[in-house]
Design a protein around this motif. Structure first.
Motif, PDB file in Angstrom:
ATOM      1  N   ALA A 191      -8.188   2.259  -0.474  1.00 45.09           N
ATOM      2  CA  ALA A 191      -7.438   2.081  -1.716  1.00 45.09           C
ATOM      3  C   ALA A 191      -8.368   2.068  -2.908  1.00 45.09           C
ATOM      4  O   ALA A 191      -8.047   2.570  -3.981  1.00 45.09           O
ATOM      5  CB  ALA A 191      -6.639   0.775  -1.647  1.00 45.09           C
ATOM      6  N   HIS A 235       0.827  -1.232   0.000  1.00 45.53           N
ATOM      7  CA  HIS A 235       0.000   0.000   0.000  1.00 45.53           C
ATOM      8  C   HIS A 235       0.849   1.266   0.000  1.00 45.53           C
ATOM      9  O   HIS A 235       0.340   2.357  -0.207  1.00 45.53           O
ATOM     10  CB  HIS A 235      -0.909  -0.013   1.236  1.00 45.53           C
ATOM     11  CG  HIS A 235      -0.149   0.032   2.520  1.00 45.53           C
ATOM     12  ND1 HIS A 235       0.414  -1.105   3.107  1.00 45.53           N
ATOM     13  CD2 HIS A 235       0.161   1.078   3.346  1.00 45.53           C
ATOM     14  CE1 HIS A 235       1.020  -0.764   4.219  1.00 45.53           C
ATOM     15  NE2 HIS A 235       0.880   0.553   4.396  1.00 45.53           N
ATOM     16  N   GLN A 266      -3.812  -0.845  -6.641  1.00 43.08           N
ATOM     17  CA  GLN A 266      -4.926  -0.489  -5.753  1.00 43.08           C
ATOM     18  C   GLN A 266      -6.073  -1.491  -5.877  1.00 43.08           C
ATOM     19  O   GLN A 266      -6.759  -1.794  -4.897  1.00 43.08           O
ATOM     20  CB  GLN A 266      -5.406   0.934  -6.082  1.00 43.08           C
ATOM     21  CG  GLN A 266      -4.386   2.013  -5.719  1.00 43.08           C
ATOM     22  CD  GLN A 266      -4.818   3.382  -6.168  1.00 43.08           C
ATOM     23  OE1 GLN A 266      -5.494   3.506  -7.172  1.00 43.08           O
ATOM     24  NE2 GLN A 266      -4.392   4.412  -5.434  1.00 43.08           N
TER      25      GLN A 266
END
Length: 792
Positions: free
Chosen positions: A147, A53, A124
């Motif tokens: 996300a 992430h 994502q």
């Protein structure tokens, strides 16, 4: 494990760096595939370590830094001022080239970003799927759902970063380049102006580049932000220029519908060409059409308003322009601008001493007709023409010019209005609307209408009624017509009947005057024009009396050196005559006396009071070498007849012989002196010239300018006589009341002295002028705002 993690991060930052080339390039396809495999392996390592992430956050910061530090600098280098030297056309070429190259550069950078953005979106997406697999649903607060939302906003953030760092402000050269680019493209699209392409370019190249730039800006999401203002400016500038070029000076062609077709076929089609890749913008064009149509109406109305004075003068040929202006005013509020502009034009071009009253009236009549066509409610006419009405009231000859136009020229517009009859009586007291008017057709007055003026009266007044209302009543017009009619009936130029109260014209002229009178009766009624009816009857009766007296003389075998005909007037029905004192020679006076005796024999208890200075005489002068014929006034005839008794006269002696003022004698002698029959040997000493060495054997001389003046007293003279009648009342009031103010004197005179239609009417200002003259003559004293008689 740390080494593998560091190596993976290095691969990711190197491949996804915004500075690098696109990952997929056909020129080096094998290398790009290898780099993509390395990228996927590096992303898998980060995923296993639980720090995948961090990649989107790093990318967004790297993207922002790259735009701010590299792209902004490189982009604005295209608009270096050093490229703008040379002529205007060369500068336009340079600006267009700068703009095209800058958009092409930015599009390439954007493509690089888009490839990287796609990878980040995939990252994502995988984070979102993993979050769902771990039970972190759509409603949870986990990083998976965050996300997902960030993935959806990443493309918009790229556009936002470009707008924020690159296009937060538009430098002057850039704005100019965009405007030139779209302006040239619009000119070529219209294909109405034959303009050569800029040097080194063809029209096809320009249009091809135009399509390419639009597509690139659309792909980047920057079309509206970068070019929206320039597109609007190009459209509005060209519409403005097209309107001014097309319709200025042409009032006989309706252009509003043409401009609407131009908007649909040229302007909107060009906008659709620009936004053809954007469905949302293509739908907005139809709503934009309303704004552009409003812009067209506003500018077209401005052009017409600027030329409205000329449009009015050329009415009815200019009726198409007025119809277009009326439609424009229904869509845009320019009434106040129109009123202000037209009033200024009228005051500057019409209302000054250099313009004849007749020309002012002609323009005023055109304004009445034209502004009624523009605004049937009559409000614009009322507001615009108030200065005209006020100025016409200040001119002494206004009423006479109006009446002359009504009755002198059968080809005049006013005579045509007179032939139509009166659609309604001219009634100044009719200041309320007709309550019987249908509510279904009722329309409220515009907001700028005068609430004191009735709507129905404003709408229904015709041209003659409007002119009559310049003075507020019809009495003044009727009075002026009576004076004008009397002047025409007594004009020496209209007849061959000599002397006395003056001649009449031929039978056809009398019939014409009767026709005018009947038409005026239809409009003003019979009672106000009764005096005119009596005047025409006097002329007809005079003919019969002249014929009867002539028959009696022939029956009695009477002969005379002078044949006399006259018009016998009913004095109380005729306007006031111009007075001039003279005692005629015995020969002339005896002729008048003989006519009087014959008239008394016919009429019994009636007699005649002669006006010897009016009329005309045909006389024959026998000189030593020739005989001359003249048509002159009795005064002129009396003067030359005195030279039969003696060849030389002084001005003073002639004045005593004829009981005339010396100044009047000298003025009249100038006519005979100009004919070469009298010579001024010494100052005020005139001698008859019996031999004329030059000139024709027979001369017919009309009366001079002094003799051609009106037989009737002027308006000022009549007013003076009327005011003089009130002097007795004024002195009586001051003797009884000691002192009075102007307002009190005026109201008392109106109450006690002004009675009946023939008593005269006057304003307070006219009374003040009269009283002030009496003060100068020391017959009154004015002090403390009141008048009083001087003490003996």
């Amino acid at each position: 494990m740390a080494d593998a993690l560091n190596q993976s991060w290095t691969v990711i930052t190197d491949v996804l760096s915004p500075k690098k080339q696109p990952l997929f390039d056909t020129a080096r396809e094998s290398t790009d595939i290898q780099r993509r495999v390395e990228l996927d392996e590096a992303l898998a390592v980060l995923d296993r370590c639980g720090i995948l992430h961090l990649v989107p956050a790093w990318f967004q910061q790297a993207l922002q830094d790259d735009i701010r530090r590299r792209v902004v600098h490189d982009f604005w280098k295209f608009f270096d001022n050093s490229h703008l030297s040379g002529s205007e056309s060369e500068a336009k070429v340079a600006l267009t080239r700068q703009f095209t190259l800058s958009v092409d550069y930015l599009h390439k950078v954007s493509r690089t970003y888009q490839v990287c953005v796609k990878v980040i979106k995939d990252v994502q997406h995988s984070l979102s799927l993993k979050s769902l697999a771990d039970g972190d649903g759509f409603g949870s607060r986990g990083h998976g759902s965050v996300a997902g939302r960030a993935r959806d906003r990443l493309g918009d953030r790229l556009v936002l970063l470009l707008k924020s760092f690159l296009f937060s402000t538009f430098p002057k050269n850039f704005r100019k380049a965009v405007e030139v680019f779209y302006s040239q493209a619009f000119i070529l699209f219209r294909r109405e102006e034959v303009e050569p392409p800029p040097p080194g370019q063809s029209n096809e190249e320009i249009m091809e580049r135009f399509s390419k730039v639009n597509l690139q800006l659309h792909d980047m999401g920057l079309l509206e932000h970068v070019a929206g203002a320039a597109i609007t400016s190009a459209v509005t500038d060209h519409i403005y220029n097209y309107i001014h070029k097309t319709c200025r000076g042409d009032f006989e062609t309706p252009y509003l519908q043409h401009f609407e077709m131009y908007l649909d076929s040229k302007v909107l089609e060009w906008l659709r060409l620009i936004y053809r890749h954007s469905d949302e913008k293509a739908q907005c064009i139809d709503s934009f059409r309303g704004r552009l149509m409003h812009f067209i109406c506003e500018n077209y109305a401005d052009v017409l308003i600027d030329q409205l004075f000329s449009i009015i003068i050329e009415y009815p040929d200019s009726e198409p322009a007025l119809k277009d202006l009326r439609q424009c005013l229904e869509k845009i509020d320019l009434r106040s601008t129109l009123v202000t502009s037209l009033r200024s034009a009228i005051e500057g071009r019409l209302l000054h001493p250099g313009v004849n009253t007749t020309d002012i009236l002609t323009a005023y009549i055109s304004a009445i007709r034209a502004l009624r066509a523009l605004d049937p409610a009559g409000v614009i006419l009322e507001l615009v023409c108030e200065p005209v009405r006020k100025y016409l009231r200040s001119r002494d000859d206004t009423v006479r010019c109006i009446v002359s136009s009504l009755t002198d020229n059968e080809n005049s517009e006013l005579f045509d209005e007179l032939l139509k009859g009166a659609p309604q009586p001219v009634d100044d007291r009719a200041d309320s609307d007709d309550e019987s008017e249908s509510w279904e057709t009722w329309q409220p007055d515009p907001v700028d209408a005068n609430p004191d003026t009735a709507s129905k009266r404003r709408k229904e007044q015709d041209i003659i009624s409007t002119l009559v209302n310049v003075y507020g009543s019809q009495e003044l017009f009727v009075s002026e017509y009576c004076t004008l009619l009397a002047d025409r009936l007594l004009s020496p130029s209209s007849s061959n009947i000599a002397t006395a109260a003056a001649p009449t014209g031929a039978g056809g002229e009398l019939e014409r005057e009767l026709r005018y009178l009947e038409l005026l009766k239809l409009r003003f009624g019979e009672a106000p024009l009764h005096s005119c009816q009596v005047m025409l009857k006097d002329v007809a009766d005079s003919r019969r009396i002249n014929s009867r007296i002539m028959e009696i003389k022939q029956q009695n075998g009477e002969t005379s050196e002078m044949d006399l005909s006259s018009i016998i007037l009913s004095a109380q029905f005729w306007p006031t005559f111009r007075e001039e004192k003279i005692t005629l020679p015995t020969a002339l006076q005896s002729c008048l006396d003989a006519y009087t005796q014959q008239y008394e024999m016919l009429k019994g208890n009636r007699t005649l009071v002669w006006k010897p200075h009016l009329g005309s005489m045909n006389i024959e002068l026998e000189l030593k070498d020739q005989t001359l014929n003249f048509s002159v006034s009795p005064v002129q005839a009396a003067l030359i007849m005195q030279f039969q008794e003696q060849k030389q006269w002084t001005v003073e002696d002639l004045g005593q012989a004829l009981e005339m003022a010396p100044s009047a004698v000298r003025r009249k002698l100038a006519f005979w002196q100009g004919q070469g029959l009298l010579k001024e040997e010494q100052t005020d000493v005139f001698v008859l010239v019996e031999e004329r060495r030059s000139g024709p054997q027979e001369v017919i001389a009309a009366a001079d300018d002094d003799e051609r003046e009106s037989a009737m007293a002027s308006a000022a003279q009549q007013r003076e006589q009327e005011m003089q009648m009130f002097w007795t009342y004024i002195t009586g009031m001051l003797q009884n009341l000691d002192n009075l103010s102007l307002d009190r004197i005026h109201s008392m005179l109106r109450m006690f002295a002004v009675q009946g239609p023939d008593s005269g009417e006057f304003t307070q200002q006219q009374l003040k002028v009269f009283l002030d003259r009496k003060v100068r003559e020391q017959k009154l004293i004015f002090a403390g705002g009141v008048y009083k008689l001087p003490k003996n």
